[in-house]
Design a protein around this motif. Structure first.
Motif, short mmCIF file in Angstrom:
data_model
loop_
_atom_site.label_atom_id
_atom_site.label_comp_id
_atom_site.label_asym_id
_atom_site.label_seq_id
_atom_site.Cartn_x
_atom_site.Cartn_y
_atom_site.Cartn_z
N UNK A 1 0.84 -1.20 0.00
CA UNK A 1 0.00 0.00 0.00
C UNK A 1 0.88 1.25 0.00
N UNK A 2 1.92 1.28 0.83
CA UNK A 2 2.78 2.46 0.86
C UNK A 2 3.56 2.61 -0.45
N UNK A 3 3.94 1.49 -1.06
CA UNK A 3 4.63 1.55 -2.36
C UNK A 3 3.71 2.16 -3.41
N UNK A 4 2.47 1.64 -3.52
CA UNK A 4 1.55 2.16 -4.51
C UNK A 4 1.16 3.60 -4.22
N UNK A 5 1.04 3.96 -2.96
CA UNK A 5 0.73 5.34 -2.59
C UNK A 5 1.84 6.27 -3.08
N UNK A 6 3.07 5.87 -2.86
CA UNK A 6 4.20 6.67 -3.32
C UNK A 6 4.21 6.79 -4.84
N UNK A 7 3.95 5.69 -5.53
CA UNK A 7 3.94 5.71 -6.99
C UNK A 7 2.82 6.61 -7.53
N UNK A 8 1.62 6.50 -6.95
CA UNK A 8 0.51 7.33 -7.41
C UNK A 8 0.75 8.80 -7.11
N UNK A 9 1.36 9.12 -5.98
CA UNK A 9 1.67 10.51 -5.67
C UNK A 9 2.68 11.07 -6.68
N UNK A 10 3.63 10.24 -7.08
CA UNK A 10 4.59 10.66 -8.09
C UNK A 10 3.88 10.90 -9.43
N UNK A 11 2.99 10.01 -9.80
CA UNK A 11 2.24 10.18 -11.05
C UNK A 11 1.37 11.43 -11.00
N UNK A 12 0.80 11.72 -9.83
CA UNK A 12 -0.03 12.92 -9.70
C UNK A 12 0.81 14.17 -9.93
N UNK A 13 2.02 14.22 -9.40
CA UNK A 13 2.91 15.36 -9.63
C UNK A 13 3.23 15.49 -11.12
N UNK A 14 3.47 14.37 -11.78
CA UNK A 14 3.77 14.40 -13.22
C UNK A 14 2.57 14.91 -14.02
N UNK A 15 1.38 14.42 -13.67
CA UNK A 15 0.18 14.86 -14.37
C UNK A 15 -0.06 16.35 -14.15
N UNK A 16 0.11 16.83 -12.92
CA UNK A 16 -0.07 18.25 -12.64
C UNK A 16 0.88 19.09 -13.48
N UNK A 17 2.13 18.63 -13.60
CA UNK A 17 3.11 19.36 -14.40
C UNK A 17 2.70 19.39 -15.87
N UNK A 18 2.24 18.26 -16.39
CA UNK A 18 1.81 18.21 -17.79
C UNK A 18 0.59 19.08 -18.04
N UNK A 19 -0.34 19.10 -17.09
CA UNK A 19 -1.54 19.92 -17.25
C UNK A 19 -1.16 21.40 -17.24
N UNK A 20 -0.25 21.79 -16.36
CA UNK A 20 0.21 23.18 -16.34
C UNK A 20 0.87 23.55 -17.66
N UNK A 21 1.72 22.67 -18.18
CA UNK A 21 2.38 22.94 -19.46
C UNK A 21 1.36 23.02 -20.59
N UNK A 22 0.37 22.15 -20.56
CA UNK A 22 -0.67 22.17 -21.60
C UNK A 22 -1.46 23.46 -21.52
N UNK A 23 -1.75 23.92 -20.32
CA UNK A 23 -2.51 25.16 -20.15
C UNK A 23 -1.73 26.35 -20.68
N UNK A 24 -0.45 26.37 -20.41
CA UNK A 24 0.38 27.47 -20.90
C UNK A 24 0.43 27.44 -22.42
N UNK A 25 0.58 26.27 -22.99
CA UNK A 25 0.69 26.16 -24.44
C UNK A 25 -0.64 26.48 -25.13
N UNK A 26 -1.75 26.12 -24.48
CA UNK A 26 -3.06 26.42 -25.07
C UNK A 26 -3.26 27.93 -25.13
N UNK A 27 -2.85 28.63 -24.10
CA UNK A 27 -3.00 30.08 -24.06
C UNK A 27 -2.07 30.75 -25.05
N UNK A 28 -0.81 30.33 -25.07
CA UNK A 28 0.15 30.97 -25.96
C UNK A 28 0.05 30.47 -27.38
N UNK A 29 -0.40 29.23 -27.55
CA UNK A 29 -0.54 28.66 -28.88
C UNK A 29 0.77 28.28 -29.54
#
Length: 74
Positions: A34-62
């Motif tokens: 459980x702690x292993x999977x929790x750590x892995x999912x938290x890492x994936x969440x950080x990665x997804x947040x970063x990608x969403x931020x980058x996508x938002x910036x690119x959508x605005x700037x084009x």
């Protein structure tokens, strides 16, 4: 580009639900797994947040693609 962002946001929500389930003990995993999977999912969440931020910036700037070659999801 908005479709890719929507997919990333859905993936982020799924990861948040999984993290919540792992923290609440709603899974059948042993504590070590459980702690292993929790750590892995938290890492994936950080990665997804970063990608969403980058996508938002690119959508605005084009500028450029939503995923440069070095940041493309695996």
């Amino acid at each position: 580009m908005a479709d890719a962002r929507e997919v990333l946001e859905m993936m982020r929500e799924v990861v948040r639900i999984r993290i919540s389930m792992l923290r609440d003990g709603v899974t059948f995993y042993e504590d070590s797994r459980r702690s292993y999977y929790l750590q892995e999912y938290e890492d994936k969440l950080r990665q997804l947040d970063r990608l969403i931020r980058k996508a938002s910036i690119r959508i605005i700037t084009g500028k450029g693609d939503i995923f440069p070659e070095d940041d493309a999801p695996e």
